[in-house]
Design a protein around this motif. Structure first.
Motif, short mmCIF file in Angstrom:
data_model
loop_
_atom_site.label_atom_id
_atom_site.label_comp_id
_atom_site.label_asym_id
_atom_site.label_seq_id
_atom_site.Cartn_x
_atom_site.Cartn_y
_atom_site.Cartn_z
N VAL A 103 0.84 -1.20 0.00
CA VAL A 103 0.00 0.00 0.00
C VAL A 103 0.87 1.25 0.00
O VAL A 103 0.62 2.20 -0.75
CB VAL A 103 -0.96 0.00 1.22
N ARG A 149 1.69 4.47 -3.21
CA ARG A 149 1.60 5.93 -3.04
C ARG A 149 2.95 6.62 -3.02
O ARG A 149 3.12 7.70 -3.58
CB ARG A 149 0.85 6.26 -1.74
N GLU A 186 -0.57 13.45 1.57
CA GLU A 186 0.01 12.10 1.44
C GLU A 186 -0.12 11.33 2.75
O GLU A 186 -0.41 10.13 2.73
CB GLU A 186 1.49 12.19 1.04
N ILE A 228 -3.91 10.32 3.15
CA ILE A 228 -4.30 9.27 2.21
C ILE A 228 -3.75 7.92 2.65
O ILE A 228 -4.47 6.92 2.67
CB ILE A 228 -3.85 9.63 0.78
N LEU A 229 -2.48 7.89 3.02
CA LEU A 229 -1.89 6.62 3.47
C LEU A 229 -2.55 6.12 4.74
O LEU A 229 -2.76 4.91 4.90
CB LEU A 229 -0.39 6.79 3.70
N HIS A 264 -5.65 6.42 5.60
CA HIS A 264 -6.93 5.80 5.22
C HIS A 264 -6.71 4.51 4.45
O HIS A 264 -7.44 3.54 4.66
CB HIS A 264 -7.77 6.79 4.41
N GLU A 265 -5.72 4.48 3.57
CA GLU A 265 -5.44 3.27 2.79
C GLU A 265 -4.97 2.13 3.70
O GLU A 265 -5.37 0.99 3.53
CB GLU A 265 -4.40 3.56 1.71
N LEU A 266 -4.10 2.44 4.66
CA LEU A 266 -3.62 1.41 5.59
C LEU A 266 -4.76 0.89 6.46
O LEU A 266 -4.82 -0.31 6.77
CB LEU A 266 -2.50 1.97 6.47
N SER A 267 -5.68 1.75 6.83
CA SER A 267 -6.83 1.35 7.66
C SER A 267 -7.75 0.38 6.94
O SER A 267 -8.46 -0.40 7.58
CB SER A 267 -7.64 2.58 8.08
N LYS A 268 -7.74 0.39 5.61
CA LYS A 268 -8.62 -0.48 4.82
C LYS A 268 -8.11 -1.92 4.71
O LYS A 268 -8.86 -2.80 4.32
CB LYS A 268 -8.77 0.08 3.40
#
Length: 87
Positions: A34, A38, A69, A72-73, A75-79
């Motif tokens: 992930v 990014r 940045e 965004i990271l 939120h992406e890591l939380s998914k």
């Protein structure tokens, strides 16, 4: 309105995420993947296991150019399905 964190950081800067998730072999690979999407680069995560071995704590430092940045990271890591908490 800027958050306290955003006000404290001067960009570009290094930022360390601490990700806590289920102790599965693929967890670290998913986290690095992930981040690589990014912010491409070489990452050396620091991995610690919980006392009972059920969870892993992964600390990983990125170099961010702006606060977007970092958000965004986060939120992406939380998914990631194995992740339980991102700090």
């Amino acid at each position: 309105m800027k958050t306290k964190l955003e006000k404290m950081l001067k960009f570009p800067c290094s930022f360390t995420y601490k990700v806590i998730g289920l102790a599965q072999p693929e967890l670290v690979d998913k986290i690095v993947k992930v981040i690589q999407l990014r912010l491409p680069g070489d990452y050396a995560p620091n991995i610690k296991s919980s006392n009972k071995g059920n969870y892993l704590s992964i600390s990983i430092t990125v170099f961010a150019k702006n606060f977007s940045e970092i958000e965004i990271l986060y939120h992406e890591l939380s998914k990631i399905n194995l992740v339980r908490m991102v700090l």
